[in-house]
Motif scaffolding. Structure first.
Motif, PDB file in Angstrom:
ATOM      1  N   ARG A  56       0.709  -1.363  -0.080  1.00  0.00           N
ATOM      2  CA  ARG A  56       0.060  -0.054  -0.005  1.00  0.00           C
ATOM      3  C   ARG A  56       0.924   1.104  -0.082  1.00  0.00           C
ATOM      4  N   THR A  57       2.019   1.241   0.745  1.00  0.00           N
ATOM      5  CA  THR A  57       2.881   2.249   0.691  1.00  0.00           C
ATOM      6  C   THR A  57       3.427   2.484  -0.656  1.00  0.00           C
ATOM      7  N   THR A  58       4.059   1.509  -1.395  1.00  0.00           N
ATOM      8  CA  THR A  58       4.365   1.672  -2.696  1.00  0.00           C
ATOM      9  C   THR A  58       3.368   2.262  -3.642  1.00  0.00           C
ATOM     10  N   GLN A  59       2.280   1.605  -3.573  1.00  0.00           N
ATOM     11  CA  GLN A  59       1.018   2.349  -4.458  1.00  0.00           C
ATOM     12  C   GLN A  59       0.938   3.923  -4.211  1.00  0.00           C
ATOM     13  N   SER A  60       0.904   4.220  -2.811  1.00  0.00           N
ATOM     14  CA  SER A  60       0.783   5.716  -2.669  1.00  0.00           C
ATOM     15  C   SER A  60       2.053   6.358  -3.063  1.00  0.00           C
ATOM     16  N   GLU A  61       3.121   5.942  -3.111  1.00  0.00           N
ATOM     17  CA  GLU A  61       4.367   6.685  -3.579  1.00  0.00           C
ATOM     18  C   GLU A  61       4.271   6.679  -5.011  1.00  0.00           C
ATOM     19  N   SER A  62       3.748   5.844  -5.938  1.00  0.00           N
ATOM     20  CA  SER A  62       3.696   6.014  -7.020  1.00  0.00           C
ATOM     21  C   SER A  62       2.863   7.004  -7.694  1.00  0.00           C
ATOM     22  N   GLU A  63       2.127   7.749  -6.718  1.00  0.00           N
ATOM     23  CA  GLU A  63       1.479   9.192  -7.193  1.00  0.00           C
ATOM     24  C   GLU A  63       2.669  10.041  -7.752  1.00  0.00           C
ATOM     25  N   HIS A  64       3.716   9.909  -7.252  1.00  0.00           N
ATOM     26  CA  HIS A  64       4.885  11.240  -7.459  1.00  0.00           C
ATOM     27  C   HIS A  64       5.657  10.632  -8.562  1.00  0.00           C
ATOM     28  N   LEU A  65       5.357   9.513  -9.093  1.00  0.00           N
ATOM     29  CA  LEU A  65       6.301   9.089 -10.149  1.00  0.00           C
ATOM     30  C   LEU A  65       5.695   9.315 -11.454  1.00  0.00           C
ATOM     31  N   LEU A  66       6.337   9.041 -12.781  1.00  0.00           N
ATOM     32  CA  LEU A  66       6.041   9.218 -13.941  1.00  0.00           C
ATOM     33  C   LEU A  66       5.012   8.234 -14.379  1.00  0.00           C
ATOM     34  N   HIS A  67       3.888   8.462 -14.874  1.00  0.00           N
ATOM     35  CA  HIS A  67       3.210   7.350 -15.631  1.00  0.00           C
ATOM     36  C   HIS A  67       3.125   7.415 -17.090  1.00  0.00           C
ATOM     37  N   VAL A  68       3.312   6.334 -17.569  1.00  0.00           N
ATOM     38  CA  VAL A  68       3.459   6.122 -19.211  1.00  0.00           C
ATOM     39  C   VAL A  68       2.536   4.905 -19.555  1.00  0.00           C
ATOM     40  N   SER A  69       1.769   5.295 -20.743  1.00  0.00           N
ATOM     41  CA  SER A  69       0.833   4.103 -21.165  1.00  0.00           C
ATOM     42  C   SER A  69       1.132   4.162 -22.747  1.00  0.00           C
ATOM     43  N   VAL A  70       0.787   3.004 -23.412  1.00  0.00           N
ATOM     44  CA  VAL A  70       0.857   2.733 -24.550  1.00  0.00           C
ATOM     45  C   VAL A  70      -0.769   2.608 -24.962  1.00  0.00           C
ATOM     46  N   ASN A  71      -1.152   3.548 -26.106  1.00  0.00           N
ATOM     47  CA  ASN A  71      -2.551   3.343 -26.500  1.00  0.00           C
ATOM     48  C   ASN A  71      -2.551   2.806 -28.068  1.00  0.00           C
ATOM     49  N   ALA A  72      -3.536   1.862 -28.305  1.00  0.00           N
ATOM     50  CA  ALA A  72      -3.738   1.738 -29.988  1.00  0.00           C
ATOM     51  C   ALA A  72      -5.154   1.467 -30.128  1.00  0.00           C
ATOM     52  N   GLN A  73      -5.710   1.666 -31.440  1.00  0.00           N
ATOM     53  CA  GLN A  73      -6.932   1.600 -31.773  1.00  0.00           C
ATOM     54  C   GLN A  73      -7.017   1.182 -33.192  1.00  0.00           C
ATOM     55  N   ASN A 100      -5.022   4.093 -34.980  1.00  0.00           N
ATOM     56  CA  ASN A 100      -4.190   5.310 -34.339  1.00  0.00           C
ATOM     57  C   ASN A 100      -3.504   4.553 -33.257  1.00  0.00           C
ATOM     58  N   ALA A 101      -2.491   5.128 -32.767  1.00  0.00           N
ATOM     59  CA  ALA A 101      -1.438   4.602 -31.638  1.00  0.00           C
ATOM     60  C   ALA A 101      -0.553   5.627 -31.068  1.00  0.00           C
ATOM     61  N   GLY A 102      -0.262   5.552 -29.865  1.00  0.00           N
ATOM     62  CA  GLY A 102       0.549   6.477 -29.238  1.00  0.00           C
ATOM     63  C   GLY A 102       0.963   6.308 -27.657  1.00  0.00           C
ATOM     64  N   ILE A 103       1.780   7.112 -27.533  1.00  0.00           N
ATOM     65  CA  ILE A 103       2.489   6.837 -26.139  1.00  0.00           C
ATOM     66  C   ILE A 103       1.927   8.166 -25.416  1.00  0.00           C
ATOM     67  N   THR A 104       1.455   7.824 -24.111  1.00  0.00           N
ATOM     68  CA  THR A 104       0.922   9.080 -23.262  1.00  0.00           C
ATOM     69  C   THR A 104       1.962   9.142 -21.930  1.00  0.00           C
ATOM     70  N   ALA A 105       2.101  10.443 -21.430  1.00  0.00           N
ATOM     71  CA  ALA A 105       2.810  10.427 -20.183  1.00  0.00           C
ATOM     72  C   ALA A 105       2.127  11.615 -19.436  1.00  0.00           C
ATOM     73  N   GLN A 106       2.177  11.118 -18.012  1.00  0.00           N
ATOM     74  CA  GLN A 106       1.488  11.949 -17.119  1.00  0.00           C
ATOM     75  C   GLN A 106       2.431  12.229 -15.778  1.00  0.00           C
ATOM     76  N   GLN A 107       2.847  13.326 -15.247  1.00  0.00           N
ATOM     77  CA  GLN A 107       3.449  13.471 -14.059  1.00  0.00           C
ATOM     78  C   GLN A 107       2.854  14.482 -13.070  1.00  0.00           C
ATOM     79  N   LEU A 108       2.811  14.166 -11.867  1.00  0.00           N
ATOM     80  CA  LEU A 108       2.213  14.820 -10.816  1.00  0.00           C
ATOM     81  C   LEU A 108       3.145  16.141 -10.663  1.00  0.00           C
ATOM     82  N   LEU A 109       2.736  17.191 -10.871  1.00  0.00           N
ATOM     83  CA  LEU A 109       3.718  18.481 -10.377  1.00  0.00           C
ATOM     84  C   LEU A 109       3.536  18.777  -9.049  1.00  0.00           C
ATOM     85  N   CYS A 110       2.035  19.106  -8.797  1.00  0.00           N
ATOM     86  CA  CYS A 110       1.971  19.495  -7.305  1.00  0.00           C
ATOM     87  C   CYS A 110       0.292  19.306  -6.891  1.00  0.00           C
TER      88      CYS A 110
END
Length: 434
Positions: A56-73, A100-110
């Motif tokens: 659960r701690t690892t899950q919580s800490e993941s909010e501060h990390l970069l999230h990257v996903s690949v999407n295709a349709q 269509n295909a793509g790579i998306t990234a999201q980073q929590l700033l604050c």
């Protein structure tokens, strides 16, 4: 007569200083505690709870990390609307196969401390899980100690009962011989038989209690129901009573129950902080690299492009959800603080009672030693008077029974003293040990 005296005297010669089995090298108390704490199932469950809390701690800490996903349709469309122009090819408005295909990234700033508070709450859960494991180890360890000494006491008591039965059987044989020779009455024989029957009944009760204790001990150790148990240990009577105030302070600082109660109070405080920060704005940075067709004006041409941006989310109305979270956290904090206050009283009482029990047990040891000395002196006098024909066989047997009872009383007093010491160690929060 001499045979009877020798047989009766043999009972007094029993050594009650060895309380374990006298044959093989048995398991010590320290070994028993270690064996149980290494592999008891409930402790494995508590350790699994620690791993879950870490997750659960690892899950919580993941909010501060970069999230990257690949999407295709991919899409297939059989209906293809078009514009028919005479003498020209049809102008189609869509393609039959598109992708269509793509790579998306999201980073929590604050998020203004919201995620940090959630991570702190998860860390608090880890501490609670570790303290819960410690509490389970304490409870199980002291159960092993109690069971270990119970087995030793009952085995010694059974041995004494066996010796008493042997002495009474010999007394019955002598009485029957005297009855045949006309020097004893039928009443003498019947009285001896009654004593013998009572002794056998007492042994039956002791054996039944011993079997139950050994069965529980096998369960703790994970042994087969019929596995033999060999123990090596003795009761400790060289003890002293500690200072009451210092022991209470030590118990409040070390008891696992108090640690858990304080953990819950800390978690409730952090949970209230999380609730207060749940309405904070959240600022995220997003980016994507995309490959897509089906775009005007050339529907079948692939196009690659990039996009990025910053997203700000500000909660306005939450339907009283945050207020409910705050009410819950405040209530949990009050409950945890009340539990801590209650444990302060309980621990003080537990320590005080344990010290009182230890004092009483040490006092009974002195009385029991004196009782044994007096009973042995009385038995010596009874033997002398019996040889001179002053007293009967039954008076001698009474003296013998008194001496045996005194030895059992001394054994019980040493058992009580050892158990009282372990109860005091438990009350002040010491880890179970030999």
């Amino acid at each position: 007569m001499r045979i009877l005296l020798a047989t009766l005297a043999s009972v007094i010669g029993i050594s009650l200083t060895s309380y374990a089995q006298d044959s093989q090298q048995g398991m010590t108390l320290s070994q028993a505690i270690s064996a149980v704490l290494e592999r008891y199932p409930s402790l494995d469950a508590a350790k699994a709870e620690i791993d879950a809390a870490n997750g659960r701690t690892t899950q919580s800490e993941s909010e501060h990390l970069l999230h990257v996903s690949v999407n295709a349709q991919y899409a297939y469309l059989s209906l293809r609307p078009h514009i028919a122009i005479p003498s020209f090819p049809s102008l189609y408005e869509s393609v039959s196969n598109s992708y269509n295909a793509g790579i998306t990234a999201q980073q929590l700033l604050c998020d203004f401390g919201r995620t940090d508070a959630i991570i702190a709450l998860a860390h608090s859960g880890e501490i609670s899980a570790r303290d819960a494991l410690e509490q389970a180890q304490h409870q199980l360890g002291y159960e092993v100690i109690q069971n270990f000494y119970n087995v030793l006491l009952l085995r010694s008591s059974v041995n004494v009962a066996d010796e008493e039965i042997k002495a009474l059987e010999e007394a019955q044989r002598v009485s029957e011989q005297k009855l045949g020779g006309g020097t004893a009455t039928r009443f003498d024989v019947l009285s001896t038989q009654v004593r013998l029957a009572n002794a056998r009944n007492q042994k039956t009760s002791l054996v039944a209690s011993l079997e139950k204790q050994e069965s529980r001990f096998r369960q703790l150790l994970g042994l087969d129901p019929q596995a033999p148990i060999f123990l090596s240990g003795s009761f400790n009577s060289n003890l002293s009573t500690p200072n009451l105030a210092e022991s209470i302070a030590e118990g409040i600082a070390n008891r696992p129950e108090m640690k858990l109660a304080k953990d819950y109070a800390s978690s409730a405080t952090i949970k209230l902080d999380v609730a207060n920060k749940n309405n904070r704005p959240v600022l995220n940075a997003t980016g994507a690299a995309l490959l897509q067709d089906n775009q005007m004006p050339s529907l079948y041409s692939n196009r690659t492009y990039f996009e990025g941006g910053i997203n700000l989310s500000v909660p306005i109305l939450t339907g009283k959800r945050l207020e409910g979270e705050k009410i819950e956290a405040r209530a949990q904090l009050r409950a945890a603080e009340a539990k801590v206050s209650e444990l302060n009283r309980v621990i003080a009482t537990d320590v005080s009672d344990a010290i009182s029990d230890l004092k009483a047990a040490l006092s009974r040891i002195e009385s029991a030693d004196m009782l044994v000395k007096e009973a042995e002196e009385a038995l010596v006098l009874a033997k002398s008077r019996y040889e001179n024909g002053v007293i009967t066989t039954f008076e001698l047997l009474d003296a013998q029974s008194n001496a045996r009872a005194a030895e059992l009383s001394r054994l019980q007093s040493r058992y009580d003293c050892t158990i009282a010491q372990k109860a005091l160690e438990r009350a002040i929060g010491l880890a179970p040990k030999a």
